[in-house]
Motif scaffolding. Structure first.
Motif, PDB file in Angstrom:
ATOM      1  N   LEU A  84       0.829  -1.202   0.000  1.00 57.88           N
ATOM      2  CA  LEU A  84       0.000   0.000   0.000  1.00 57.88           C
ATOM      3  C   LEU A  84       0.866   1.256   0.000  1.00 57.88           C
ATOM      4  O   LEU A  84       0.515   2.269  -0.620  1.00 57.88           O
ATOM      5  CB  LEU A  84      -0.924  -0.006   1.221  1.00 57.88           C
ATOM      6  N   GLN A  85       2.007   1.190   0.674  1.00 58.77           N
ATOM      7  CA  GLN A  85       2.895   2.345   0.765  1.00 58.77           C
ATOM      8  C   GLN A  85       3.814   2.484  -0.451  1.00 58.77           C
ATOM      9  O   GLN A  85       4.585   3.432  -0.544  1.00 58.77           O
ATOM     10  CB  GLN A  85       3.748   2.243   2.035  1.00 58.77           C
ATOM     11  N   GLY A  86       3.741   1.516  -1.373  1.00 59.15           N
ATOM     12  CA  GLY A  86       4.583   1.568  -2.556  1.00 59.15           C
ATOM     13  C   GLY A  86       5.981   1.053  -2.337  1.00 59.15           C
ATOM     14  O   GLY A  86       6.868   1.289  -3.166  1.00 59.15           O
ATOM     15  N   ASN A  87       6.190   0.312  -1.242  1.00 59.26           N
ATOM     16  CA  ASN A  87       7.524  -0.216  -0.921  1.00 59.26           C
ATOM     17  C   ASN A  87       7.713  -1.673  -1.330  1.00 59.26           C
ATOM     18  O   ASN A  87       8.726  -2.284  -0.990  1.00 59.26           O
ATOM     19  CB  ASN A  87       7.793  -0.063   0.579  1.00 59.26           C
ATOM     20  N   ALA A  88       6.735  -2.242  -2.025  1.00 61.50           N
ATOM     21  CA  ALA A  88       6.850  -3.613  -2.540  1.00 61.50           C
ATOM     22  C   ALA A  88       6.149  -3.651  -3.884  1.00 61.50           C
ATOM     23  O   ALA A  88       5.088  -3.030  -4.057  1.00 61.50           O
ATOM     24  CB  ALA A  88       6.211  -4.613  -1.585  1.00 61.50           C
ATOM     25  N   ASP A  89       6.741  -4.350  -4.843  1.00 63.79           N
ATOM     26  CA  ASP A  89       6.087  -4.411  -6.151  1.00 63.79           C
ATOM     27  C   ASP A  89       5.047  -5.521  -6.164  1.00 63.79           C
ATOM     28  O   ASP A  89       4.939  -6.324  -5.238  1.00 63.79           O
ATOM     29  CB  ASP A  89       7.108  -4.582  -7.283  1.00 63.79           C
ATOM     30  N   ARG A  90       4.263  -5.561  -7.208  1.00 60.90           N
ATOM     31  CA  ARG A  90       3.127  -6.473  -7.281  1.00 60.90           C
ATOM     32  C   ARG A  90       3.557  -7.942  -7.221  1.00 60.90           C
ATOM     33  O   ARG A  90       2.913  -8.759  -6.562  1.00 60.90           O
ATOM     34  CB  ARG A  90       2.334  -6.201  -8.567  1.00 60.90           C
ATOM     35  N   ASP A  91       4.632  -8.287  -7.902  1.00 63.40           N
ATOM     36  CA  ASP A  91       5.074  -9.683  -7.916  1.00 63.40           C
ATOM     37  C   ASP A  91       5.406 -10.195  -6.519  1.00 63.40           C
ATOM     38  O   ASP A  91       5.298 -11.390  -6.251  1.00 63.40           O
ATOM     39  CB  ASP A  91       6.300  -9.849  -8.822  1.00 63.40           C
ATOM     40  N   ALA A  92       5.792  -9.290  -5.616  1.00 64.61           N
ATOM     41  CA  ALA A  92       6.213  -9.709  -4.279  1.00 64.61           C
ATOM     42  C   ALA A  92       5.064 -10.238  -3.440  1.00 64.61           C
ATOM     43  O   ALA A  92       5.295 -10.959  -2.462  1.00 64.61           O
ATOM     44  CB  ALA A  92       6.883  -8.543  -3.556  1.00 64.61           C
ATOM     45  N   VAL A  93       3.825  -9.913  -3.783  1.00 60.68           N
ATOM     46  CA  VAL A  93       2.706 -10.341  -2.942  1.00 60.68           C
ATOM     47  C   VAL A  93       2.190 -11.732  -3.303  1.00 60.68           C
ATOM     48  O   VAL A  93       1.481 -12.364  -2.506  1.00 60.68           O
ATOM     49  CB  VAL A  93       1.527  -9.334  -2.991  1.00 60.68           C
ATOM     50  N   TYR A  94       2.529 -12.226  -4.494  1.00 62.13           N
ATOM     51  CA  TYR A  94       2.029 -13.540  -4.907  1.00 62.13           C
ATOM     52  C   TYR A  94       2.750 -14.653  -4.153  1.00 62.13           C
ATOM     53  O   TYR A  94       3.946 -14.561  -3.871  1.00 62.13           O
ATOM     54  CB  TYR A  94       2.196 -13.740  -6.409  1.00 62.13           C
ATOM     55  N   LEU A  95       2.006 -15.712  -3.843  1.00 61.56           N
ATOM     56  CA  LEU A  95       2.566 -16.818  -3.067  1.00 61.56           C
ATOM     57  C   LEU A  95       3.440 -17.729  -3.909  1.00 61.56           C
ATOM     58  O   LEU A  95       4.386 -18.334  -3.405  1.00 61.56           O
ATOM     59  CB  LEU A  95       1.430 -17.631  -2.433  1.00 61.56           C
ATOM     60  N   HIS A  96       3.103 -17.867  -5.177  1.00 61.92           N
ATOM     61  CA  HIS A  96       3.863 -18.727  -6.080  1.00 61.92           C
ATOM     62  C   HIS A  96       4.017 -18.015  -7.421  1.00 61.92           C
ATOM     63  O   HIS A  96       3.250 -17.107  -7.745  1.00 61.92           O
ATOM     64  CB  HIS A  96       3.144 -20.067  -6.316  1.00 61.92           C
ATOM     65  N   THR A  97       4.979 -18.479  -8.195  1.00 62.41           N
ATOM     66  CA  THR A  97       5.108 -17.961  -9.553  1.00 62.41           C
ATOM     67  C   THR A  97       3.911 -18.419 -10.377  1.00 62.41           C
ATOM     68  O   THR A  97       3.203 -19.372 -10.013  1.00 62.41           O
ATOM     69  CB  THR A  97       6.400 -18.464 -10.203  1.00 62.41           C
ATOM     70  N   ALA A  98       3.699 -17.765 -11.507  1.00 67.43           N
ATOM     71  CA  ALA A  98       2.522 -18.066 -12.327  1.00 67.43           C
ATOM     72  C   ALA A  98       2.528 -19.505 -12.833  1.00 67.43           C
ATOM     73  O   ALA A  98       1.459 -20.117 -13.015  1.00 67.43           O
ATOM     74  CB  ALA A  98       2.461 -17.091 -13.500  1.00 67.43           C
ATOM     75  N   ASP A  99       3.710 -20.077 -13.063  1.00 77.68           N
ATOM     76  CA  ASP A  99       3.757 -21.431 -13.607  1.00 77.68           C
ATOM     77  C   ASP A  99       3.851 -22.515 -12.531  1.00 77.68           C
ATOM     78  O   ASP A  99       3.877 -23.708 -12.835  1.00 77.68           O
ATOM     79  CB  ASP A  99       4.925 -21.576 -14.586  1.00 77.68           C
ATOM     80  N   TRP A 100       3.885 -22.121 -11.236  1.00 77.81           N
ATOM     81  CA  TRP A 100       4.029 -23.115 -10.165  1.00 77.81           C
ATOM     82  C   TRP A 100       2.878 -24.107 -10.160  1.00 77.81           C
ATOM     83  O   TRP A 100       3.087 -25.315  -9.955  1.00 77.81           O
ATOM     84  CB  TRP A 100       4.104 -22.407  -8.811  1.00 77.81           C
ATOM     85  N   TYR A 101       1.674 -23.654 -10.389  1.00 77.76           N
ATOM     86  CA  TYR A 101       0.493 -24.516 -10.261  1.00 77.76           C
ATOM     87  C   TYR A 101       0.504 -25.622 -11.308  1.00 77.76           C
ATOM     88  O   TYR A 101       0.267 -26.799 -10.988  1.00 77.76           O
ATOM     89  CB  TYR A 101      -0.771 -23.657 -10.333  1.00 77.76           C
ATOM     90  N   ALA A 102       0.786 -25.271 -12.551  1.00 80.97           N
ATOM     91  CA  ALA A 102       0.866 -26.290 -13.600  1.00 80.97           C
ATOM     92  C   ALA A 102       2.032 -27.239 -13.350  1.00 80.97           C
ATOM     93  O   ALA A 102       1.904 -28.463 -13.533  1.00 80.97           O
ATOM     94  CB  ALA A 102       1.004 -25.627 -14.967  1.00 80.97           C
ATOM     95  N   GLU A 103       3.148 -26.692 -12.907  1.00 80.25           N
ATOM     96  CA  GLU A 103       4.331 -27.521 -12.657  1.00 80.25           C
ATOM     97  C   GLU A 103       4.084 -28.535 -11.545  1.00 80.25           C
ATOM     98  O   GLU A 103       4.687 -29.615 -11.535  1.00 80.25           O
ATOM     99  CB  GLU A 103       5.523 -26.638 -12.290  1.00 80.25           C
ATOM    100  N   HIS A 104       3.217 -28.212 -10.582  1.00 78.36           N
ATOM    101  CA  HIS A 104       2.943 -29.103  -9.460  1.00 78.36           C
ATOM    102  C   HIS A 104       1.596 -29.816  -9.580  1.00 78.36           C
ATOM    103  O   HIS A 104       1.124 -30.427  -8.615  1.00 78.36           O
ATOM    104  CB  HIS A 104       3.011 -28.318  -8.140  1.00 78.36           C
ATOM    105  N   GLY A 105       1.003 -29.754 -10.740  1.00 81.01           N
ATOM    106  CA  GLY A 105      -0.237 -30.483 -10.964  1.00 81.01           C
ATOM    107  C   GLY A 105      -1.404 -29.988 -10.140  1.00 81.01           C
ATOM    108  O   GLY A 105      -2.275 -30.771  -9.757  1.00 81.01           O
ATOM    109  N   VAL A 106      -1.437 -28.690  -9.853  1.00 76.36           N
ATOM    110  CA  VAL A 106      -2.552 -28.094  -9.119  1.00 76.36           C
ATOM    111  C   VAL A 106      -3.431 -27.354 -10.128  1.00 76.36           C
ATOM    112  O   VAL A 106      -2.965 -26.440 -10.818  1.00 76.36           O
ATOM    113  CB  VAL A 106      -2.051 -27.115  -8.038  1.00 76.36           C
TER     114      VAL A 106
END
Length: 406
Positions: free
Chosen positions: A53-75
């Motif tokens: 909210l304060q602009g001290n972290a970029d958007r990618d930092a809030v995600y729990l996994h990378t975009a391809d993690w789910y497919a790679e782990h069969g989720v």
């Protein structure tokens, strides 16, 4: 017919995503389906009212996994998908489009929703609630474009948004119905610390005050009117008056619901094939001999994996103590344990409240129910030992800053 090889998770927040991760880490080889209403992939919520909210972290930092993690782990991540019903007899989750997904075990991690203000003007443009990543983006943009905002509610979310706005040099008025912010959570002794902190940073803190109306013109917020008739100008209003567990699915399915979905120490609901975790779960805590619905990040972070292991047959009782933290201006705090409002005899302080560098212990009958460390670090383990009765509280020793707490 139930799909005997499928575990379904409804709710793609922290608890749900960590449960899916744990299923794979612990060797579950069947199908894992993770269903979430938001279009975003799972992300962490604490940054939404703090560094993001304060602009001290970029958007990618809030995600729990990378975009391809789910497919790679069969989720199978079903973003933007709403679960409409649970057919317990058929062991199926019914999606909003009519598709049915069979399950062997089901986890409800449906989270919670912000409580809405029941006042005139609450539907005006410029009234904001903070729950999602999109909400945080909107409020961040509002802070950048505003000269004055009103925050309704002096809880954790309200005060963290207030701090973010003041850091950005936006004038803030906080409207709180209790005599002090955080009074219900911390009691008067420690709540005063946060009231003083915000006043020192220029916050106009209106306590013991009810909001009567949000005023506007041409469909847009122009300010608020308090119960005593006082009018306060504002470019926007941010509301943080608590959350409500999302129990509709569970209630409609006939599961036991009381201040959340009632679960035992293994996150099992009244149906042994359905579990619940995170904000929505009202869990039995042996340490406090009561059910508690804990709304904090740490509960989802630890409860999701515990529920996943229980789905796989682990009989270990969940005994992780409630924990939460906040960062406001130059104050950082961690809190371990649980104290019901009014259910403590005294607060013992190690250090000085005025310096905002201390540890506070809430006691009842000589027992430590909770401890909070402010701007003092690496002491959560000894505090937890005291809460768990693994160590007797010694006032002379534990309250003396000269004696190492560990």
């Amino acid at each position: 017919m139930a799909d005997e090889g499928t575990h379904v998770i409804v709710g793609a927040g922290l608890a749900g995503a960590k449960a899916a991760e744990t299923l794979r880490e612990d060797g579950f080889a069947g199908r894992v389906v993770l269903i979430g209403e938001e279009q975003e992939r799972p992300y962490d919520r604490p940054p939404l009212s703090k560094e993001y909210l304060q602009g001290n972290a970029d958007r990618d930092a809030v995600y729990l996994h990378t975009a391809d993690w789910y497919a790679e782990h069969g989720v199978e991540l079903r973003s933007g998908t709403r679960a409409a019903a649970i057919d317990r007899d058929a062991h199926e989750v019914v999606l909003a489009d009519g598709e049915r997904v069979g399950y062997r075990k089901l986890l409800l991690a449906t989270g919670s929703s912000p409580r809405r203000l029941p006042v005139a003007g609450a539907d005006l443009d410029g009234v904001h609630y903070l729950r999602t990543l999109g909400d945080s983006d909107t409020i961040a943009a509002t802070i950048r474009s505003s000269s004055r905002i009103v925050v309704v509610g002096g809880g954790w979310i309200g005060l963290e948004v207030t701090a973010a706005a003041r850091i950005a040099d936006v004038a803030v008025t906080v409207v709180e119905s209790a005599p002090l912010p955080l009074l219900r959570v911390l009691g008067p002794e420690i709540a005063e610390v946060f009231a003083t902190l915000h006043r020192e940073h220029g916050v106009d803190l209106r306590v013991d005050t009810d909001l009567a109306e949000i005023t506007g013109r041409d469909g847009r917020v122009t300010g608020v009117r308090l119960a005593d008739g006082t009018e306060i100008d504002a470019d926007a209003v941010v509301v943080g008056v608590g959350i409500t567990p999302n129990t509709d699915l569970a209630e409609a399915a006939g599961l036991e619901v009381s201040n959340g979905v009632v679960v035992d120490t293994r996150h099992r609901t009244s149906d042994p094939d359905v579990h619940a975790a995170g904000d929505v779960a009202n869990l039995w805590y042996p340490a406090f001999e009561r059910h508690l619905r804990v709304e904090h990040w740490d509960n989802a972070r630890n409860g999701g994996p515990a529920a996943a292991r229980a789905m796989l047959g682990d009989e270990t009782a969940y005994d992780h103590l409630p924990y939460f933290f906040t960062d406001q201006y130059d104050l950082g705090m961690e809190y371990t344990g649980y104290v019901a409002p009014g259910e403590y005899d005294e607060v013992v302080v190690r250090g000085e409240l005025s310096s905002r560098e201390f540890v506070a212990f809430w006691l009842a009958g000589g027992r430590v129910l909770a401890g909070m460390n402010v701007n003092i670090w690496d002491v959560t383990d000894p505090i937890a030992r005291l809460v768990r009765l693994e160590e007797t509280f010694d006032r002379g020793r534990h309250a003396d800053p000269a004696v190492p707490l560990a």
